[in-house]
Design an enzyme around this catalytic site. Sequence first.
Site, PDB file in Angstrom:
ATOM      1  N   GLU A  63       0.800  -1.218   0.000  1.00  0.00           N
ATOM      2  CA  GLU A  63       0.000   0.000   0.000  1.00  0.00           C
ATOM      3  C   GLU A  63       0.837   1.275   0.000  1.00  0.00           C
ATOM      4  OE1 GLU A  63      -0.567  -2.620   1.897  1.00  0.00           O
ATOM      5  OE2 GLU A  63      -2.431  -3.286   0.952  1.00  0.00           O
ATOM      6  N   HIS A 133     -11.946  -5.585   7.765  1.00  0.00           N
ATOM      7  CA  HIS A 133     -12.639  -5.388   6.495  1.00  0.00           C
ATOM      8  C   HIS A 133     -13.850  -4.494   6.699  1.00  0.00           C
ATOM      9  CE1 HIS A 133     -10.294  -9.032   5.775  1.00  0.00           C
ATOM     10  NE2 HIS A 133     -10.361  -8.750   4.489  1.00  0.00           N
TER      11      HIS A 133
END
Lengths: 257, 391
Positions: A63, A133
């Site tokens: 990321e 999530h």
Amino acid sequence: FTGQTQKMNLFQAITSALDNSLAKDPTAVIFGEDVAFGGVFRCTVGLRDKYGKDRVFNTPLCEQGIVGFGIGIAVTGATAIAEIQFADYIYPAFDQIVNEAAKYRYRSGDLFNCGSLTIRSPWGCVGHGALYHSQSPEAFFAHCPGIKVVVPRSPFQAKGLLLSCIEDKNPCIFFEPKILYRAAVEQVPVEPYNIPLSQAEVIQEGSDVTLVAWGTQVHVIREVASMAQEKLGVSCEVIDLRTILPWDVDTVCKVRL
Amino acid sequence: MRKMLAAAVSRVLPRVAPKPASRMLGAAGTFADNATFDIKPCELYRLEEGPPATAVLTREEGLKYYKRMQMIRRMELKADQLYKQKFIRGFCHLCDGQEACCVGLEAGINPTDHVITSYRAHGLCYTRGISVRSILTELTGRRGGCAKGKGGSMHMYGKYFYGGNGIVGSQTPIGTGIALACKYKGSDEISLTLYGDGAANQGQVAEAFNMASLWKLPCVFICENNLYGMGTATDRAAASTEYYKRGHFIPGLKVDGMDVLCVREATKFAADHCRSGKGPIVMELQTYRYHGHSMSDPGVSYRTREEVQAVRSKSDPIMLLKDRMLAGKLASADELKDIDAEVRKEIEDAAQFATTDQEPPLEEIAHHIYKDNPPFEVRGANPWIKFKSVS
């Protein structure tokens, strides 16, 4: 908004916005983890076939690298649309966003900028996502001058807001409520259109109390407003903030009688 | 790209000969006490010599490894079933196909060594000593689970087992820190830090390598290369797919991860390397997962069913061990069938408990956020729902 519309859910509206962007801007590229086959939420389905593998490509799992790399692309003037697979994973990129992207224009005295960077990321609770999530990290970015943070509530809003983010000359983070990807469906124009950033929307008028929400919660708050009217006789004004940073203070604080 | 991937898959296919190099007949004459097998030599990086090219398997060890691998296999298949029946919710990452990695690893280390891994952790939970019953009950989110029903699939822990980590690569610097603690305390314990081929491209892995090597920490970095980082094939994600060389200044071993003996011998070698103060070492286990990345991934949009079938029929770790044990006369087919039946029963009992145990009480949902803090209130889904957090 005149012109042809089509029934789209949230992820299809996103795909439509991305399709429009790549069609009109030859420098636009989309990249992120697993975006090539269409993405884990199908937001990029068909785009690689249509625009080629040098415009829609996978990155490795990194990321910090993805955002840094996106800043680099944007600094040269190309349009970079980066995907962070889940907002929960955005933290390795936090330094790049806050220390690099947000401050590039300021620190170079406007000589350089990465305004053509947009970071999109699935956001918010989905029921079964648990710790990693489900997160809604907009508050971490809400106090960082130099970037814009946007959260849409519906397919129609999402396409217009995403196109505005991509075209905006400041780095933007666009959080997409994952629980609405399939659940929210409405008629969305096929052609590109813009919804302005930093403009809240009063979606229901009211006189007793103002309720402000964004993303999925707008729908919850709307129900709350009905219940309040029905059970308590309270008239609620419901505002969708849409842009978290810079936010529309005037609309929220304006007294409407 | 297809060709490279086919080449990678064929490396996972066996060159393992089931026939023993030699065997010792036991007193009773029916079964051998042990047998010696040739194992695939490991490719070496920055190492003068590597693990031995043969391994001795005793009858006892064989039965133990067989039972453990079968237990993990059936446990994962049961988890698949429970997930489809919606007893297990959320995300569930299964490791069937990779049983030789966790069983072989455990066979090469001490119970007091420290292990940390990613989210594909059920097999390691079991080999590190958590019962199948606790694991399945944790998956169904009940209070009898090893994390009291609050952790789920990715957050199971045990003494000397630090999970279970949802964020990719985050466990690598943590494992390095554990290695520092081992060295600092002066014990001969080591840290085994596992990560996947996808995680190998995370920045923090490079940071961990640097720290471990600079300070000569007793850390075995183990890359479980199952050829796909979720839906992305290794050659599409990595400039170098030679993961055992990715430690650059750290020596490395490439290991056949489908062969439990190969994994065991390599682990012993790597553990010795660390225990003798030589610093970290990288092990790449070449393995394969039959399921998709998680239960939400059918696993066939980025690879063919034929490929999965081919690995299953030629390189299955349990089948390889079974063939060896039969060829080496270490056990009979019936005996192994009995073990299968035992395993099945234990799994059924565990599943029965896992689906009927109580959920943890809602009042405990916010506990253990802090330690030794006076109780405080945590808001729930709205400002008027409050939970008490007690440490």
